[in-house]
Design a protein around this motif. Structure first.
Motif, PDB file in Angstrom:
ATOM      1  N   GLN A  79       0.857  -1.190   0.000  1.00 27.87           N
ATOM      2  CA  GLN A  79       0.000   0.000   0.000  1.00 27.87           C
ATOM      3  C   GLN A  79       0.890   1.237   0.000  1.00 27.87           C
ATOM      4  O   GLN A  79       1.652   1.474   0.933  1.00 27.87           O
ATOM      5  CB  GLN A  79      -0.884   0.008   1.251  1.00 27.87           C
ATOM      6  N   CYS A  80       0.783   2.005  -1.063  1.00 30.16           N
ATOM      7  CA  CYS A  80       1.587   3.214  -1.198  1.00 30.16           C
ATOM      8  C   CYS A  80       1.144   4.245  -0.151  1.00 30.16           C
ATOM      9  O   CYS A  80      -0.049   4.429   0.089  1.00 30.16           O
ATOM     10  CB  CYS A  80       1.402   3.773  -2.611  1.00 30.16           C
ATOM     11  N   ARG A  81       2.127   4.894   0.451  1.00 31.94           N
ATOM     12  CA  ARG A  81       1.791   5.831   1.516  1.00 31.94           C
ATOM     13  C   ARG A  81       1.337   7.182   0.990  1.00 31.94           C
ATOM     14  O   ARG A  81       0.939   8.054   1.755  1.00 31.94           O
ATOM     15  CB  ARG A  81       3.010   6.017   2.445  1.00 31.94           C
ATOM     16  N   HIS A  82       1.393   7.374  -0.349  1.00 32.21           N
ATOM     17  CA  HIS A  82       0.912   8.643  -0.873  1.00 32.21           C
ATOM     18  C   HIS A  82      -0.611   8.695  -0.840  1.00 32.21           C
ATOM     19  O   HIS A  82      -1.199   9.462  -0.095  1.00 32.21           O
ATOM     20  CB  HIS A  82       1.446   8.877  -2.296  1.00 32.21           C
ATOM     21  N   ARG A  83      -1.260   7.816  -1.601  1.00 34.53           N
ATOM     22  CA  ARG A  83      -2.716   7.827  -1.574  1.00 34.53           C
ATOM     23  C   ARG A  83      -3.301   6.417  -1.510  1.00 34.53           C
ATOM     24  O   ARG A  83      -4.467   6.206  -1.795  1.00 34.53           O
ATOM     25  CB  ARG A  83      -3.247   8.585  -2.805  1.00 34.53           C
ATOM     26  N   GLY A  84      -2.442   5.467  -1.151  1.00 32.34           N
ATOM     27  CA  GLY A  84      -2.982   4.148  -0.829  1.00 32.34           C
ATOM     28  C   GLY A  84      -3.101   3.157  -1.972  1.00 32.34           C
ATOM     29  O   GLY A  84      -3.683   2.083  -1.813  1.00 32.34           O
ATOM     30  N   MET A  85      -2.553   3.500  -3.126  1.00 26.42           N
ATOM     31  CA  MET A  85      -2.580   2.559  -4.253  1.00 26.42           C
ATOM     32  C   MET A  85      -1.737   1.314  -3.913  1.00 26.42           C
ATOM     33  O   MET A  85      -0.788   1.398  -3.128  1.00 26.42           O
ATOM     34  CB  MET A  85      -2.009   3.265  -5.492  1.00 26.42           C
ATOM     35  N   ARG A  86      -2.095   0.184  -4.546  1.00 23.73           N
ATOM     36  CA  ARG A  86      -1.258  -1.016  -4.424  1.00 23.73           C
ATOM     37  C   ARG A  86       0.105  -0.688  -5.036  1.00 23.73           C
ATOM     38  O   ARG A  86       0.179  -0.261  -6.192  1.00 23.73           O
ATOM     39  CB  ARG A  86      -1.926  -2.136  -5.220  1.00 23.73           C
ATOM     40  N   THR A  99       7.648   0.615  -8.201  1.00 19.52           N
ATOM     41  CA  THR A  99       7.182   1.978  -8.464  1.00 19.52           C
ATOM     42  C   THR A  99       5.663   1.990  -8.540  1.00 19.52           C
ATOM     43  O   THR A  99       5.066   1.246  -9.331  1.00 19.52           O
ATOM     44  CB  THR A  99       7.773   2.498  -9.795  1.00 19.52           C
ATOM     45  N   CYS A 100       5.062   2.833  -7.726  1.00 22.49           N
ATOM     46  CA  CYS A 100       3.606   2.933  -7.697  1.00 22.49           C
ATOM     47  C   CYS A 100       3.110   3.471  -9.040  1.00 22.49           C
ATOM     48  O   CYS A 100       3.637   4.451  -9.565  1.00 22.49           O
ATOM     49  CB  CYS A 100       3.192   3.855  -6.558  1.00 22.49           C
ATOM     50  N   THR A 101       2.080   2.805  -9.576  1.00 24.30           N
ATOM     51  CA  THR A 101       1.616   3.184 -10.922  1.00 24.30           C
ATOM     52  C   THR A 101       0.682   4.398 -10.900  1.00 24.30           C
ATOM     53  O   THR A 101       0.247   4.850 -11.953  1.00 24.30           O
ATOM     54  CB  THR A 101       0.868   2.011 -11.595  1.00 24.30           C
ATOM     55  N   TYR A 102       0.369   4.940  -9.739  1.00 25.65           N
ATOM     56  CA  TYR A 102      -0.531   6.101  -9.697  1.00 25.65           C
ATOM     57  C   TYR A 102       0.256   7.397  -9.948  1.00 25.65           C
ATOM     58  O   TYR A 102       0.094   8.065 -10.956  1.00 25.65           O
ATOM     59  CB  TYR A 102      -1.256   6.114  -8.338  1.00 25.65           C
ATOM     60  N   HIS A 103       1.192   7.738  -9.038  1.00 31.30           N
ATOM     61  CA  HIS A 103       1.968   8.971  -9.229  1.00 31.30           C
ATOM     62  C   HIS A 103       3.474   8.729  -9.248  1.00 31.30           C
ATOM     63  O   HIS A 103       4.237   9.676  -9.361  1.00 31.30           O
ATOM     64  CB  HIS A 103       1.668   9.982  -8.130  1.00 31.30           C
ATOM     65  N   GLY A 104       3.857   7.459  -9.058  1.00 29.89           N
ATOM     66  CA  GLY A 104       5.261   7.149  -9.268  1.00 29.89           C
ATOM     67  C   GLY A 104       6.183   7.132  -8.066  1.00 29.89           C
ATOM     68  O   GLY A 104       7.399   7.074  -8.229  1.00 29.89           O
ATOM     69  N   TRP A 105       5.648   7.175  -6.852  1.00 30.25           N
ATOM     70  CA  TRP A 105       6.554   6.997  -5.712  1.00 30.25           C
ATOM     71  C   TRP A 105       7.207   5.608  -5.849  1.00 30.25           C
ATOM     72  O   TRP A 105       6.531   4.632  -6.205  1.00 30.25           O
ATOM     73  CB  TRP A 105       5.778   7.045  -4.387  1.00 30.25           C
ATOM     74  N   ALA A 106       8.498   5.549  -5.524  1.00 31.59           N
ATOM     75  CA  ALA A 106       9.222   4.280  -5.708  1.00 31.59           C
ATOM     76  C   ALA A 106       9.842   3.815  -4.395  1.00 31.59           C
ATOM     77  O   ALA A 106      10.370   4.626  -3.620  1.00 31.59           O
ATOM     78  CB  ALA A 106      10.292   4.437  -6.777  1.00 31.59           C
TER      79      ALA A 106
HETATM   80  S1  FES Z   1      -0.750   6.632  -4.669  1.00 30.81           S
HETATM   81 FE1  FES Z   1       1.227   5.887  -4.992  1.00 30.81          FE
HETATM   82  S2  FES Z   1       2.288   7.558  -5.843  1.00 30.81           S
HETATM   83 FE2  FES Z   1       0.308   8.360  -5.449  1.00 30.81          FE
END
Ligand code: FES
Ligand SMILES: [Fe+2]
Length: 439
Positions: A79-86, A99-106
């Motif tokens: 769970q990505c800590r930015h907005r919770g995407m897998r 790398t998160c596919t929503y906004h790219g946090w890695a």
């Molecule tokens: S939710 Fe993962 S980068 Fe935004």
């Protein structure tokens, strides 16, 4: 307020139907049962090199299980800590980073946030990346190639949690010098039933076999004479301890235990080694098993699975075949196909089981159907301690519901919010008060 002691009266063998259908009870299970128990994460053979990873679930929580550069294994919430995407959306593979596919946090393979797109422009260089990694699974334990994890800091060490069940677990996990491998290509499917029906059946229920699976035996063994000769109700025993359960026939040889094809012949070719390694009695242990709460295996078909809960009325089953590590490719493929034919969504045994569980779950939609206790009284009062060299508490027959009662008792203790010390004290008390008939 939930009255757990009213819902599970295991000493009397009474189980209230609402524990399988009530959404409020389910939410509490996620918190008090699953987030406090040791849960299966992955097998060593799935993580061959640094960066190897698999997705797993701890109940409904998705986690990534990743081999580290030093050979250790870490697991963290997917769970990505930015907005919770897998963070990672593939089932398994090898990665240098995720790398998160929503906004790219890695994140690196240890689950540390290492890159944030437009860090200077969007965050003015002010984000402290060390604070924004996903939640780590704090305790992971490798037992004979099987990785288990828990969110709970207080749960006893895994071996203690396993208790006498280790003897039965080892009959599967520690069978060969070379260790086991999971055959690649797990089967995953959904069944509309509560997770406890599946976990309980693998823990405790041999009783359904002659009835529910009678048509499967007809399909499997065409010749009626041979079919007549197959004893589906051999003498057997059942084990219960710490919420775990195992039921097994008392076999006289490995040949009498197995129904498989060529992969089975491969298993039998190692028979001498297994006898030496485990002793005859344990080598012949060949039954149905559940490690509380939701990890089960069926030795006779070399299938193991996790019953991931998906709401009160649904499970997602993840099932693997397993074989000795050195098994030839052909044996692995045959074992996998054999599992597909027997214990998979279209398997001739599994469909019988799933049908029962989904029917029960549908009946439980009725208001009146949720009012009267279910009967789990089979063999009540006929338990034994240390019978015939088998460790722990065993029943004189595998047609018993002692392991079911033990599973529900552990469930109730956890659901009541008892600490692990209180649970251990309660168990010790129960043992003291129990009659200990000689075998
Ligand atoms: S939710 Fe993962 S980068 Fe935004
Ligand atoms: Fe079955």
């Amino acid at each position: 307020m939930l009255d757990i002691d009213r819902l599970v009266r295991s000493d009397e063998g009474l189980i209230h139907p609402s524990i399988y259908s009530d959404p409020e009870i389910y939410q509490l299970e996620l918190e008090r049962v699953f987030a406090r128990s040791w849960l299966f994460l992955a097998h060593d053979s799935q993580l061959p090199r640094p960066g190897s990873f698999v997705q797993a679930y701890m109940a409904e929580d998705p986690v990534l299980v990743v081999r580290q550069r030093d050979g250790s294994v870490k697991a963290f919430l997917n769970q990505c800590r930015h907005r919770g995407m897998r963070i990672c959306r593939v089932d398994e593979g090898t990665a240098k980073a995720f790398t998160c596919t929503y906004h790219g946090w890695a994140y690196n393979i240890a689950g540390e946030l290492v890159n944030v797109p437009m860090e200077e422009r969007a965050y003015h260089g002010e984000i402290d990346k060390s604070k924004w990694g996903p939640r780590q699974v704090p305790r992971i334990h490798q037992y004979k190639g099987f990785y288990f994890g828990t969110w709970d800091e207080d749960v006893p060490p895994f071996e203690e949690y396993l208790g006498d069940m280790a003897w039965y677990f080892d009959a599967m996990a520690d069978r060969f010098d070379e260790g086991l491998t999971l055959v690649p290509g797990p089967t995953k499917w959904v069944i509309d039933c509560n997770w406890k029906f599946a976990a309980e059946q693998f823990s405790s229920d041999m009783y359904h076999v002659p009835v529910s699976h009678s048509s499967a035996f007809v399909a499997l063994i065409a010749d009626p004479e041979i079919r007549q000769a197959v004893d589906v109700t051999p003498p057997g025993r059942q084990f219960s301890g710490n919420g775990h359960g195992s039921g097994f026939g008392l076999r006289t040889s490995l040949e009498s235990a197995r129904i498989g094809g060529n992969w089975d012949a491969y298993m039998r070719s190692s028979q001498e080694e297994v006898y030496q390694r485990l002793g005859e009695q344990r080598a012949l242990h060949d039954g149905h098993n559940t490690v509380f709460p939701n990890f089960s295996w069926l030795s006779i078909n070399n299938t193991m699975r996790v019953w991931h809960p998906r709401g009160a009325g649904q499970i997602e089953v993840w099932a693997w075949s397993y074989l000795p590590k050195g098994a030839p490719e052909k044996a692995k493929q045959e074992a996998r196909l054999d599992t597909v034919r027997t214990f998979s969504p279209a398997g001739i045994f599994e469909t019988d089981d799933g049908e029962n569980w989904t029917e029960i779950q549908q009946v439980l939609r009725g208001h009146v159907a949720r009012q009267s206790y279910f009967n789990a009284q089979m063999g009540l009062g006929h338990e034994r301690w240390d019978a015939e060299g088998l460790p722990g508490r065993t029943a004189g027959d595998m047609y018993q519901e002692m392991a079911a009662r033990g599973m529900y008792q552990r469930w109730a203790d956890l659901m009541s919010g008892l600490s692990w010390e209180e649970i251990a004290a309660k168990d010790a008390d129960r043992m003291k008060n129990e009659e200990v008939p000689s075998a």
